[in-house]
Scaffold this motif. Structure first.
Motif, PDB file in Angstrom:
ATOM      1  N   ALA A   1      -1.013   8.682  -0.151  1.00  0.00           N
ATOM      2  CA  ALA A   1      -2.404   8.446  -0.554  1.00  0.00           C
ATOM      3  C   ALA A   1      -3.238   9.704  -0.339  1.00  0.00           C
ATOM      4  O   ALA A   1      -4.091  10.059  -1.177  1.00  0.00           O
TER       5      ALA A   1
ATOM      6  N   TYR B   1      -3.007   2.135  -4.557  1.00  0.00           N
ATOM      7  CA  TYR B   1      -3.885   3.240  -4.167  1.00  0.00           C
ATOM      8  C   TYR B   1      -5.303   2.839  -4.556  1.00  0.00           C
ATOM      9  O   TYR B   1      -5.592   2.640  -5.752  1.00  0.00           O
ATOM     10  N   GLN B   2      -6.124   2.667  -3.543  1.00  0.00           N
ATOM     11  CA  GLN B   2      -7.483   2.166  -3.743  1.00  0.00           C
ATOM     12  C   GLN B   2      -7.468   0.879  -4.575  1.00  0.00           C
ATOM     13  O   GLN B   2      -8.269   0.669  -5.491  1.00  0.00           O
TER      14      GLN B   2
ATOM     15  N   GLN C   1       0.839  -1.195   0.000  1.00  0.00           N
ATOM     16  CA  GLN C   1       0.000   0.000   0.000  1.00  0.00           C
ATOM     17  C   GLN C   1       0.876   1.248   0.000  1.00  0.00           C
ATOM     18  O   GLN C   1       1.963   1.262   0.586  1.00  0.00           O
ATOM     19  N   LEU C   2       0.406   2.290  -0.674  1.00  0.00           N
ATOM     20  CA  LEU C   2       1.112   3.571  -0.593  1.00  0.00           C
ATOM     21  C   LEU C   2       1.123   4.065   0.846  1.00  0.00           C
ATOM     22  O   LEU C   2       0.153   3.830   1.593  1.00  0.00           O
TER      23      LEU C   2
END
Length: 559
Positions: A10, A109-110, A4-5
């Motif tokens: 984010a 990201y998402q 994850q970022l």
């Protein structure tokens, strides 16, 4: 697999996506991950971020331009290669000059992979990518050279150390002999004020010469005029010049350091250069030609330029190395005009100066001329004497080296120049490349071959042994040399008077075929750009309808 970022990154993307559209300091992309294009975008974003008051610019892969929809990307900067099979990120970092902060993040990201390039805003000068600077105009990337007003703005944002007050400096720190020389040179430069200058006290004279601002002496004033007691006031910035004499095998044979006042010490350094008399034997004669190794004006111009354009914030010295057959001048700081050949060919004042405060004083004292032409005249002097052309070495980051050859390389080249003084400088520069075994483009070779100045086939040619009609007929000479800049201006003005306005394409169509054949298409386009910029700056023409090649040009109201 992607992690994850980081949360701050984010959140950054959340803010960028919430903006209605891209602007000058950030760009969304789905593809187009060519290394050269990435570097150009980073240059443009670093420069635009500075102009827009942002601390950084952002290039984001994996988000659609326009809709800002999260698309994801297969681009992996950690495995991508730059030119020469070098890892991408080190290659990008090395190409950005002056160095700026560069951070690269990749992650989810998402739920979709994205890549974020964050480049710090430049501090006090345009950021280039391998020698060329770029800018964002609204949401498009363009060469900064097309926008001289933005280029000037970037340079003007930085502080000019030479124009700043020198803390603790007073008249007691001014060398009396240096001040007397400054007064004498000022009167030569301003002969109508000569009698008046003699009536000024020292404080008023220094103010008139722009060496003092609001009564305070500047750093430039101490550089040029400061006595032995003043040097510590410039610390930690060194104000040194150094002359070194090298032997045939490169060993140091002699050296000397020169400090403030530089206005006197340039003459003292000049006196250390031996400038021997040399002889060469032209073809078909038993009588040798005897001449100085170096033209004194060329030596002084090269040294004064090094002083004027030194980046004093980098802490280096100005160095003059005397070898058996050349002088090498070096100063720290990049070459601001960019391309040496264009500077010589266009012969126009530079658009920017690193040390404007210092340059103004040096102009007052007759050391340099801000109207341009100094570098071109150095080339012209070498041509007049039949010597090889100066060489500018810009290969080292933050350093400029100028080599002034002090010997004849090829007597055929020398004889040709001396017997044909009307030969244009562009052609002489091409011949100089031939005698130094440097590559030519095919159109340049064809030009020399057509004038019968070189012999041999493409890839294996040399300066001709027999000096034929060096410039051919008058018509051919004009076609190769080109016409005076004033002629091209009049052609464009006449066109605009008749048709009221013109696109850049129409202007190119008007002028391209009339420019000298020795220029490549790229050089012709640059010359037209410089012509338009000069005419716009002088209020002859104006640009409407945007800043791209789709813009229209027309006469200003007074014309």
């Amino acid at each position: 697999m992607h992690d994850q970022l980081p949360i701050p990154k984010a959140q950054l993307l959340d803010r960028l996506r919430a903006l209605p559209k891209e602007n000058e300091w950030f760009e969304f992309k789905e593809g187009k991950d060519a290394p050269q294009e990435i570097g150009e975008y980073l240059s443009a974003l670093a420069n635009s971020a500075r102009l827009k008051g942002r601390s950084a610019g952002y290039l984001v892969y994996g988000i659609a331009d326009g809709s800002h929809e999260i698309k994801g990307t297969t681009f992996r900067p950690t495995t991508k290669k730059g030119k020469g099979n070098e890892d991408l990120i080190p290659w990008l970092t090395r190409g950005l000059r002056p160095p700026v902060r560069l951070e690269v993040d990749e992650g989810l990201y998402q739920g979709k992979p994205v890549v974020i390039f964050e480049v710090g805003a430049t501090a006090n000068q345009p950021v280039t990518f391998y020698g060329e600077a770029f800018i964002r105009v609204q949401s498009t990337k363009q060469p900064l050279s097309r926008h001289p007003e933005l280029e000037r703005a970037l340079w003007n944002m930085g502080e000019d150390w030479t124009a700043q007050p020198c803390r603790g400096a007073s008249l007691k720190h001014i060398d009396k002999q240096a001040l007397a020389k400054a007064r004498a040179e000022f009167k030569k430069k301003q002969p109508r004020q000569a009698d008046e200058v003699d009536q000024w006290d020292d404080r008023k004279f220094l103010s008139k010469a722009r060496a003092a601002i609001d009564g305070e002496l500047t750093n430039a004033a101490i550089l040029l005029l400061g006595n032995d007691e003043a040097e510590h006031l410039l610390a930690p910035t060194p104000a040194w010049m150094m002359w070194t004499l090298k032997g045939a095998s490169g060993e140091d044979r002699d050296y000397e350091h020169f400090r403030t006042p530089l206005i006197l010490n340039v003459d003292r350094l000049f006196a250390r250069v031996r400038n021997l008399r040399i002889r060469y034997l032209p073809d078909n004669t038993l009588f040798p030609v005897e001449i100085d190794q170096y033209d004194p004006w060329v030596i002084r111009e090269a040294l004064h330029n090094a002083i004027a354009h030194q980046n004093y914030g980098l802490g280096g010295r100005i160095v003059v190395v005397e070898k058996e057959d050349e002088l090498v001048f070096s100063n720290v700081g990049d070459f601001l005009p960019g391309d040496v050949e264009s500077v010589v060919r266009e012969d126009v004042p530079p658009r920017r100066y690193r040390n404007w405060g210092l340059c103004q004083i040096m102009v007052s004292f007759g050391m340099i001329d801000t109207q341009g032409g100094g570098i071109r005249r150095m080339f012209m002097e070498q041509k007049r004497r039949g010597f090889p052309m100066p060489e500018y070495d810009l290969s080292r980051p933050d350093e400029v080296r100028v080599r002034i050859p002090g010997r004849v390389i090829d007597t055929r080249y020398t004889k040709l120049l001396i017997e044909n003084p009307e030969l244009d400088l562009d052609t002489a520069m091409l011949l100089d490349r031939v005698q130094k075994d440097k590559p030519l483009e095919r159109p340049q070779y064809d030009h020399l071959k057509r004038l019968k100045l070189v012999e041999g086939r493409w890839g294996a040619f040399h300066v001709t042994a027999e000096v034929a009609a060096a410039v051919g007929s008058k018509a051919d000479y004009i076609r190769q040399r080109g016409l005076d800049t004033k002629h091209y201006e009049e052609l464009l003005l006449e066109f605009l008077r008749k048709f009221r306005e013109a696109s850049r394409k129409e202007i190119d169509d008007l002028l391209m075929e009339k420019l000298p054949d020795v220029l490549t298409n790229k050089q012709k386009i640059n010359k037209i750009h410089n012509l338009l910029t000069s005419m716009k700056r002088r209020g002859l023409i104006e640009r409407t309808g945007g800043s791209t090649r789709a813009a229209r040009w027309k006469l200003t109201r007074q014309h």
